[in-house]
Design a protein around this motif. Structure first.
Motif, PDB file in Angstrom:
ATOM      1  N   SER A 276       0.793  -1.231   0.000  1.00 31.44           N
ATOM      2  CA  SER A 276       0.000   0.000   0.000  1.00 31.44           C
ATOM      3  C   SER A 276       0.824   1.279   0.000  1.00 31.44           C
ATOM      4  CB  SER A 276      -0.932   0.004   1.213  1.00 31.44           C
ATOM      5  OG  SER A 276      -0.208  -0.233   2.419  1.00 31.44           O
ATOM      6  N   SER A 277       2.144   1.203   0.246  1.00 30.11           N
ATOM      7  CA  SER A 277       2.968   2.426   0.278  1.00 30.11           C
ATOM      8  C   SER A 277       3.742   2.660  -1.017  1.00 30.11           C
ATOM      9  CB  SER A 277       3.957   2.363   1.447  1.00 30.11           C
ATOM     10  OG  SER A 277       3.286   2.346   2.690  1.00 30.11           O
ATOM     11  N   LEU A 278       3.511   1.837  -2.034  1.00 24.34           N
ATOM     12  CA  LEU A 278       4.283   1.969  -3.270  1.00 24.34           C
ATOM     13  C   LEU A 278       4.078   3.342  -3.912  1.00 24.34           C
ATOM     14  CD1 LEU A 278       3.879  -1.455  -5.150  1.00 24.34           C
ATOM     15  CD2 LEU A 278       5.873  -0.597  -3.905  1.00 24.34           C
ATOM     16  N   VAL A 279       5.195   3.923  -4.351  1.00 21.62           N
ATOM     17  CA  VAL A 279       5.147   5.142  -5.161  1.00 21.62           C
ATOM     18  C   VAL A 279       5.662   4.875  -6.573  1.00 21.62           C
ATOM     19  CG1 VAL A 279       5.329   6.694  -3.190  1.00 21.62           C
ATOM     20  CG2 VAL A 279       7.409   5.890  -4.312  1.00 21.62           C
ATOM     21  N   GLU A 280       6.325   3.725  -6.761  1.00 23.21           N
ATOM     22  CA  GLU A 280       6.741   3.335  -8.100  1.00 23.21           C
ATOM     23  C   GLU A 280       6.785   1.817  -8.202  1.00 23.21           C
ATOM     24  OE1 GLU A 280      10.606   4.756  -9.116  1.00 23.21           O
ATOM     25  OE2 GLU A 280      11.579   3.918  -7.354  1.00 23.21           O
ATOM     26  N   ALA A 281       6.367   1.316  -9.372  1.00 21.38           N
ATOM     27  CA  ALA A 281       6.371  -0.120  -9.625  1.00 21.38           C
ATOM     28  C   ALA A 281       6.867  -0.355 -11.038  1.00 21.38           C
ATOM     29  CB  ALA A 281       4.970  -0.700  -9.448  1.00 21.38           C
ATOM     30  N   GLU A 282       7.714  -1.373 -11.200  1.00 25.38           N
ATOM     31  CA  GLU A 282       8.264  -1.720 -12.511  1.00 25.38           C
ATOM     32  C   GLU A 282       7.964  -3.191 -12.785  1.00 25.38           C
ATOM     33  OE1 GLU A 282      12.583  -1.843 -14.862  1.00 25.38           O
ATOM     34  OE2 GLU A 282      12.350  -0.691 -12.999  1.00 25.38           O
ATOM     35  N   LYS A 298      -3.324 -21.221 -20.785  1.00 25.70           N
ATOM     36  CA  LYS A 298      -2.211 -20.284 -20.685  1.00 25.70           C
ATOM     37  C   LYS A 298      -2.715 -18.846 -20.647  1.00 25.70           C
ATOM     38  CE  LYS A 298       1.374 -22.936 -23.164  1.00 25.70           C
ATOM     39  NZ  LYS A 298       2.281 -22.901 -24.322  1.00 25.70           N
ATOM     40  N   LYS A 299      -3.636 -18.560 -21.573  1.00 24.29           N
ATOM     41  CA  LYS A 299      -4.160 -17.203 -21.658  1.00 24.29           C
ATOM     42  C   LYS A 299      -4.865 -16.812 -20.363  1.00 24.29           C
ATOM     43  CE  LYS A 299      -6.301 -16.082 -25.435  1.00 24.29           C
ATOM     44  NZ  LYS A 299      -7.365 -15.903 -26.460  1.00 24.29           N
ATOM     45  N   ARG A 300      -5.663 -17.697 -19.840  1.00 26.67           N
ATOM     46  CA  ARG A 300      -6.392 -17.404 -18.605  1.00 26.67           C
ATOM     47  C   ARG A 300      -5.419 -17.174 -17.449  1.00 26.67           C
ATOM     48  NH1 ARG A 300      -7.246 -20.505 -14.582  1.00 26.67           N
ATOM     49  NH2 ARG A 300      -6.723 -22.391 -15.779  1.00 26.67           N
ATOM     50  N   MET A 301      -4.391 -18.016 -17.341  1.00 25.73           N
ATOM     51  CA  MET A 301      -3.412 -17.866 -16.260  1.00 25.73           C
ATOM     52  C   MET A 301      -2.705 -16.516 -16.339  1.00 25.73           C
ATOM     53  SD  MET A 301      -1.617 -21.621 -16.263  1.00 25.73           S
ATOM     54  CE  MET A 301      -2.516 -23.130 -15.890  1.00 25.73           C
ATOM     55  N   CYS A 302      -2.259 -16.164 -17.536  1.00 27.26           N
ATOM     56  CA  CYS A 302      -1.498 -14.921 -17.695  1.00 27.26           C
ATOM     57  C   CYS A 302      -2.382 -13.701 -17.470  1.00 27.26           C
ATOM     58  CB  CYS A 302      -0.869 -14.882 -19.084  1.00 27.26           C
ATOM     59  SG  CYS A 302       0.408 -16.133 -19.350  1.00 27.26           S
ATOM     60  N   CYS A 303      -3.606 -13.742 -18.003  1.00 29.71           N
ATOM     61  CA  CYS A 303      -4.514 -12.610 -17.819  1.00 29.71           C
ATOM     62  C   CYS A 303      -4.886 -12.435 -16.352  1.00 29.71           C
ATOM     63  CB  CYS A 303      -5.766 -12.792 -18.671  1.00 29.71           C
ATOM     64  SG  CYS A 303      -5.470 -12.629 -20.454  1.00 29.71           S
ATOM     65  N   ASP A 304      -5.142 -13.539 -15.648  1.00 22.15           N
ATOM     66  CA  ASP A 304      -5.475 -13.446 -14.227  1.00 22.15           C
ATOM     67  C   ASP A 304      -4.302 -12.885 -13.431  1.00 22.15           C
ATOM     68  OD1 ASP A 304      -7.953 -14.476 -14.757  1.00 22.15           O
ATOM     69  OD2 ASP A 304      -7.507 -16.504 -14.038  1.00 22.15           O
ATOM     70  N   LEU A 305      -3.088 -13.301 -13.801  1.00 22.71           N
ATOM     71  CA  LEU A 305      -1.901 -12.821 -13.097  1.00 22.71           C
ATOM     72  C   LEU A 305      -1.737 -11.320 -13.252  1.00 22.71           C
ATOM     73  CD1 LEU A 305       0.828 -13.379 -11.616  1.00 22.71           C
ATOM     74  CD2 LEU A 305       1.829 -13.663 -13.877  1.00 22.71           C
ATOM     75  N   VAL A 306      -1.814 -10.837 -14.493  1.00 20.63           N
ATOM     76  CA  VAL A 306      -1.603  -9.406 -14.755  1.00 20.63           C
ATOM     77  C   VAL A 306      -2.733  -8.586 -14.135  1.00 20.63           C
ATOM     78  CG1 VAL A 306      -1.454  -7.661 -16.562  1.00 20.63           C
ATOM     79  CG2 VAL A 306      -0.224  -9.824 -16.817  1.00 20.63           C
ATOM     80  N   LYS A 307      -3.975  -9.053 -14.246  1.00 21.43           N
ATOM     81  CA  LYS A 307      -5.082  -8.329 -13.614  1.00 21.43           C
ATOM     82  C   LYS A 307      -4.884  -8.238 -12.109  1.00 21.43           C
ATOM     83  CE  LYS A 307      -8.567 -10.693 -15.208  1.00 21.43           C
ATOM     84  NZ  LYS A 307      -9.976 -11.112 -15.405  1.00 21.43           N
ATOM     85  N   GLY A 308      -4.421  -9.323 -11.494  1.00 24.09           N
ATOM     86  CA  GLY A 308      -4.177  -9.300 -10.059  1.00 24.09           C
ATOM     87  C   GLY A 308      -3.129  -8.278  -9.658  1.00 24.09           C
ATOM     88  N   PHE A 309      -2.080  -8.164 -10.474  1.00 29.87           N
ATOM     89  CA  PHE A 309      -1.048  -7.168 -10.209  1.00 29.87           C
ATOM     90  C   PHE A 309      -1.627  -5.752 -10.283  1.00 29.87           C
ATOM     91  CE2 PHE A 309       3.535  -8.787 -10.533  1.00 29.87           C
ATOM     92  CZ  PHE A 309       3.219  -9.940  -9.854  1.00 29.87           C
ATOM     93  N   PHE A 310      -2.367  -5.486 -11.351  1.00 35.72           N
ATOM     94  CA  PHE A 310      -2.842  -4.121 -11.562  1.00 35.72           C
ATOM     95  C   PHE A 310      -3.899  -3.702 -10.550  1.00 35.72           C
ATOM     96  CE2 PHE A 310      -0.602  -4.430 -15.513  1.00 35.72           C
ATOM     97  CZ  PHE A 310      -0.234  -3.131 -15.776  1.00 35.72           C
ATOM     98  N   GLU A 311      -4.638  -4.646 -10.021  1.00 36.57           N
ATOM     99  CA  GLU A 311      -5.596  -4.300  -8.979  1.00 36.57           C
ATOM    100  C   GLU A 311      -4.902  -3.775  -7.730  1.00 36.57           C
ATOM    101  OE1 GLU A 311      -7.790  -7.863  -8.430  1.00 36.57           O
ATOM    102  OE2 GLU A 311      -9.019  -7.601 -10.244  1.00 36.57           O
ATOM    103  N   LYS A 312      -3.656  -4.199  -7.507  1.00 38.77           N
ATOM    104  CA  LYS A 312      -2.899  -3.749  -6.348  1.00 38.77           C
ATOM    105  C   LYS A 312      -2.092  -2.478  -6.625  1.00 38.77           C
ATOM    106  CE  LYS A 312      -3.987  -6.915  -3.336  1.00 38.77           C
ATOM    107  NZ  LYS A 312      -4.657  -6.573  -2.052  1.00 38.77           N
ATOM    108  N   LEU A 313      -2.047  -2.059  -7.879  1.00 42.57           N
ATOM    109  CA  LEU A 313      -1.220  -0.900  -8.239  1.00 42.57           C
ATOM    110  C   LEU A 313      -2.056   0.322  -8.578  1.00 42.57           C
ATOM    111  CD1 LEU A 313       1.424  -2.681 -10.541  1.00 42.57           C
ATOM    112  CD2 LEU A 313       1.578  -2.222  -8.088  1.00 42.57           C
ATOM    113  N   HIS A 314      -3.319   0.313  -8.235  1.00 36.48           N
ATOM    114  CA  HIS A 314      -4.207   1.387  -8.685  1.00 36.48           C
ATOM    115  C   HIS A 314      -3.828   2.753  -8.126  1.00 36.48           C
ATOM    116  CE1 HIS A 314      -6.376   1.713  -4.808  1.00 36.48           C
ATOM    117  NE2 HIS A 314      -6.128   0.413  -4.717  1.00 36.48           N
ATOM    118  N   GLY A 315      -3.139   2.798  -6.984  1.00 35.66           N
ATOM    119  CA  GLY A 315      -2.785   4.080  -6.395  1.00 35.66           C
ATOM    120  C   GLY A 315      -1.338   4.479  -6.575  1.00 35.66           C
ATOM    121  N   VAL A 316      -0.576   3.731  -7.394  1.00 35.05           N
ATOM    122  CA  VAL A 316       0.857   3.991  -7.563  1.00 35.05           C
ATOM    123  C   VAL A 316       1.062   5.105  -8.587  1.00 35.05           C
ATOM    124  CG1 VAL A 316       3.079   2.985  -8.185  1.00 35.05           C
ATOM    125  CG2 VAL A 316       1.377   1.597  -6.989  1.00 35.05           C
ATOM    126  N   PRO A 317       1.790   6.173  -8.259  1.00 33.92           N
ATOM    127  CA  PRO A 317       1.934   7.298  -9.186  1.00 33.92           C
ATOM    128  C   PRO A 317       2.856   7.066 -10.372  1.00 33.92           C
ATOM    129  CG  PRO A 317       3.005   7.788  -7.083  1.00 33.92           C
ATOM    130  CD  PRO A 317       2.297   6.496  -6.914  1.00 33.92           C
TER     131      PRO A 317
END
Length: 501
Positions: A276-282, A298-317
């Protein structure tokens, strides 16, 4: 009013800048007969601190050789505080070189102690332990221990290394950690561990025993299930490559910078818990899925993975996205899946901007509520993931119509975007229809855009820029076309930055 400009550097020497060689030199050089027959030594009078600084830029083998140059230097190298041993140098052999130098070293402290690229085997353990005891006994500040990849076994770190009071930076590779005692690194700020054996308990001991630790980097490590960082001092976490043994989650509520790099297997990937304190993510990584998995899975696994990441990065500037993630986002966009809103202000994209990337860029642009700066770092070749096999027809779109057809979805973009930089615009980019379509769209839609900077690259020949007439002609032709694009912002300035010297 909009402006266009070209940046480069051309050096001209004007006549007024040249010395007047017709005037007689009032201080003619001394006659050769009056010059000293031997060169003067300007270095020996320097203080020891200055000479040690010079030695720090030399391989240790060469620093030792300086003892034969001047009489005063015969013992100067023995007080150096930087001991950097590379297994690829040394005519005496690596062990003999290290033994010789350490036996003559008289400095009470050591700033740097590096043992790198040497072949380690179990019979070598007593000798390596002895070398490291020398470092521990000379309050070392920076310790690197990196046996070569040709070593048949990993080196198990001795217990005395877990208690180094002055250590500020530690880098180890191909080593094993053990829990025989308490870790106490009160001054450690940077920790890099590569291709080593770890465990959750060891990580907990490292973080609890390093109260000022700021940056942690793991690469290709095994044995970790959960990465839990409750330390308030750790601000940067870097994870590289896929060797973590089925990690479950990352819980790091105080970390401000997260970088996920390299190649990973799907079943070695983790989920983000509290960051929750991230200010930058790469996110510049790619996923490999075990053979035998259906493409749809494969497609489902990769899409679920990336969506999960982005849901946690919504507040990162500040967010950096690599080519693999960008193309997974393209799949999400073309399948019409809703995108979460981000508060990202600075977005950095790595990719060639091909038909495989453009939908992913659209996905990010329409999701970024506060985007002010967009950087696109162009890479050479499209990835063309095998995940696209069953979706290939969806990517046969007209590049000129694709972004305008989604025009109603870019309300945030047109109100906030002020600066765009495209980096690495080279010969392969001149005819990139998708890249030019993106540039045209951004210029035509961003109402408050101030600068669009295109940093060009020229091909090189033997390390030198090749000013090929055909390449220059294409570059200038593309520049003229871009400068004619319509601009929604009357203050928008288009800058082509040419690397002329």
């Amino acid at each position: 009013m909009a402006e266009n400009s070209v940046h480069g550097s051309i050096h001209r020497e004007y006549a007024g800048d040249r010395p007047n060689r017709t005037k007689e030199n009032p201080h003619p050089p001394p006659s050769p007969l009056k010059r000293s027959s031997s060169p003067r030594d300007f270095i020996s009078p320097l203080p020891d601190a200055a000479i040690h600084r010079i030695f720090s830029f030399l391989p240790l083998r060469d620093a030792v050789k300086t003892s034969v140059l001047f009489k005063r230097w015969r013992s100067t190298w023995t007080t150096t505080t930087d001991l950097v041993f590379d297994g690829q140098i040394g005519t005496l052999g690596f062990p003999s070189l290290v033994d010789k130098v350490l036996s003559q070293c008289t400095s009470p402290t050591v700033k740097k102690f590096h043992l790198t690229d040497f072949r380690y085997d179990e019979p070598d353990r007593p000798k390596v332990d002895l070398w490291l005891r020398f470092a521990a006994g000379h309050p070392v500040e920076e310790l690197h221990l990196r046996p070569s990849f040709f070593s048949p076994v990993k080196y198990e770190l001795p217990q005395f290394l877990y208690s180094l009071s002055w250590l500020a930076r530690l880098e180890v590779s191909l080593c094993c950690f053990s829990l025989g005692g308490i870790i106490r690194w009160p001054c450690l700020k940077t920790l890099v561990i590569e291709y080593s054996e770890l465990s959750d308990d060891i990580l907990e001991g490292i973080f609890s025993g390093s109260p000022v630790l700021e940056s942690v980097q793991f690469r290709g490590c095994k044995g970790v299930k959960n990465i839990i960082i409750d330390s308030t001092s750790v601000k940067e976490l870097v994870l590289n490559d896929h060797w973590f043994s089925n990690p479950d989650r990352i819980w790091a509520p105080h970390v401000q910078s997260l970088r996920v790099l390299g190649r990973w297997y799907h079943d070695s990937m983790f989920r983000l818990d509290d960051v929750s304190s991230l200010v930058e993510a790469e996110l510049v990584f790619s996923i490999r899925i075990r053979t035998g998995t259906l493409v749809s899975d494969k497609k489902r696994m990769c899409c679920d993975l990336v969506k999960g990441f982005f849901e946690k990065l919504h507040g990162v500037p500040t967010i950096t996205i690599g080519g693999w993630c960008l193309q997974i986002l393209s799949l999400l966009e073309l399948e019409g899946l809703p995108s979460p809103f981000f508060k990202c202000q600075n977005l950095i994209l790595h990719g060639p901007v091909s038909q495989w990337d453009l939908p992913g860029i659209a996905y990010l642009l329409k999701s970024s509520q506060c985007l002010e700066k967009l950087d696109i770092v162009l890479t050479d070749l499209p990835l063309q993931l095998d995940l696209f096999e069953e979706s290939a027809e969806r990517f046969n779109f007209d590049e000129g119509d694709f972004l305008p057809s989604r025009k109603g979805n870019f309300d945030f973009l047109v109100k906030h975007l002020k600066r765009v930089e495209i980096i690495g615009f080279g010969a392969n980019s001149f005819g990139s229809k998708h890249l030019l379509a993106l540039i045209k769209f951004l210029l035509g839609e961003a109402l408050v855009l101030e600068k669009l900077i295109i940093k060009t690259e020229l091909p090189t020949c033997h390390g030198q820029k090749c000013l090929d007439a055909a390449v220059l002609s294409k570059l200038l032709g593309t520049s003229r076309n871009v400068l004619r694009y319509q601009r929604a912002s009357k203050n928008a300035e288009v800058i082509f930055d040419y690397p002329f010297e």
